[in-house]
Write a protein that holds these residues in place. Structure first.
Motif, short mmCIF file in Angstrom:
data_model
loop_
_atom_site.label_atom_id
_atom_site.label_comp_id
_atom_site.label_asym_id
_atom_site.label_seq_id
_atom_site.Cartn_x
_atom_site.Cartn_y
_atom_site.Cartn_z
N LEU A 62 0.83 -1.20 0.00
CA LEU A 62 0.00 0.00 0.00
C LEU A 62 0.86 1.26 0.00
CD1 LEU A 62 -2.78 1.28 0.08
CD2 LEU A 62 -2.79 0.96 2.57
N ALA A 63 1.96 1.23 0.75
CA ALA A 63 2.85 2.38 0.82
C ALA A 63 3.47 2.69 -0.55
CB ALA A 63 3.95 2.13 1.84
N VAL A 77 4.42 14.05 0.85
CA VAL A 77 5.35 13.03 1.31
C VAL A 77 4.59 11.86 1.91
CG1 VAL A 77 7.19 12.54 2.97
CG2 VAL A 77 7.15 14.73 1.80
N VAL A 78 5.08 10.64 1.63
CA VAL A 78 4.54 9.42 2.23
C VAL A 78 5.66 8.76 3.03
CG1 VAL A 78 3.61 7.11 1.77
CG2 VAL A 78 2.84 9.07 0.42
N CYS A 79 5.34 8.30 4.24
CA CYS A 79 6.35 7.68 5.09
C CYS A 79 5.73 6.51 5.85
CB CYS A 79 6.89 8.72 6.07
SG CYS A 79 8.26 8.12 7.09
N MET A 100 1.79 7.17 6.70
CA MET A 100 1.24 8.53 6.78
C MET A 100 1.51 9.31 5.51
SD MET A 100 4.02 10.26 9.36
CE MET A 100 4.52 8.70 10.10
N PHE A 101 0.62 10.26 5.24
CA PHE A 101 0.78 11.20 4.14
C PHE A 101 0.75 12.61 4.72
CE2 PHE A 101 -1.68 14.21 1.50
CZ PHE A 101 -0.74 14.45 0.51
N LEU A 120 -3.09 12.37 6.63
CA LEU A 120 -3.73 11.06 6.54
C LEU A 120 -2.83 10.03 7.21
CD1 LEU A 120 -5.41 9.56 3.38
CD2 LEU A 120 -3.77 8.20 4.66
N VAL A 121 -3.44 9.13 7.98
CA VAL A 121 -2.69 8.00 8.55
C VAL A 121 -3.38 6.70 8.16
CG1 VAL A 121 -1.78 9.34 10.49
CG2 VAL A 121 -3.93 8.07 10.76
#
Length: 199
Positions: A62-63, A77-79, A100-101, A120-121
């Protein structure tokens, strides 16, 4: 408050404090870097076992999908975890959501850690939750301004989208099979649960 306080730990560089240690935010951030699952809940350190392979495999899939989409559209950013999200430094509340985004308009909250609420988490739900109660966790996210939370249910292969800053019927929706997710934060990221191959 219970638990072991920081001052009782031997002053040894690199030592990780045990579960239940009472820490301030500053003390927590001075501990050695670690890949272990740990959070600071109003000053009490909570340490849990690493997630199972299936959890991590689904999270990574998903990430990657989300990061590619966000990168292509230059949205932010996505982490993934473990990454400390410091929601309340004064009250020593630090969580590590699975994914998270953070939008490009709010990237000033990112330095060595994330100092504030992501937009978003995502939490991949395990049969045996690792840290705390889910309703308390969602309560923290809501109170400190997270706009949306996705709960990825492994057993039922569903994704539940919670719009945390909204009220009424549309606040929570569950998507399954070929239904495309409708997100208020990533509006055009319309994947369906069926797309994920790592269930």
């Amino acid at each position: 408050m219970g638990g072991r306080v920081m001052s009782e730990r031997p002053a040894q560089w690199g030592q990780l404090p045990p579960h239940g240690t009472v820490l301030t935010t500053a003390e927590y951030l001075q501990t050695a870097e670690s890949m272990r699952v740990q959070e600071l809940i109003y000053g009490k350190l909570c340490v849990e076992e690493s997630p199972h392979f299936r959890h991590q495999n689904l999270l990574l899939e998903l990430a990657v999908l989300m990061r590619v989409f966000v990168g292509q559209h230059q949205l932010g950013v996505v982490c993934i975890a473990p990454q400390d999200v410091i929601l309340d430094p004064a009250r020593a509340l630090i969580l590590q959501p699975d994914l998270m985004f953070i939008s490009k308009f709010r990237q000033d909250i990112i330095s060595d850690h994330v100092w504030g609420a992501p937009d978003l988490v995502v939490e991949v739900m395990s049969p045996h939750p690792r840290i705390g109660k889910l309703d308390e966790r969602i309560g923290h996210f809501t109170h400190y301004g997270v706009r949306e939370c996705w709960l990825v249910h492994q057993l039922s292969r569903e994704i539940e989208v919670l719009r945390l800053q909204e009220n009424g019927e549309g606040r929570a929706r569950t998507f399954r099979g070929t239904e495309a997710i409708e997100s208020g934060v990533l509006k055009d990221f319309r994947i369906s649960p069926e797309v994920l191959s790592c269930w």
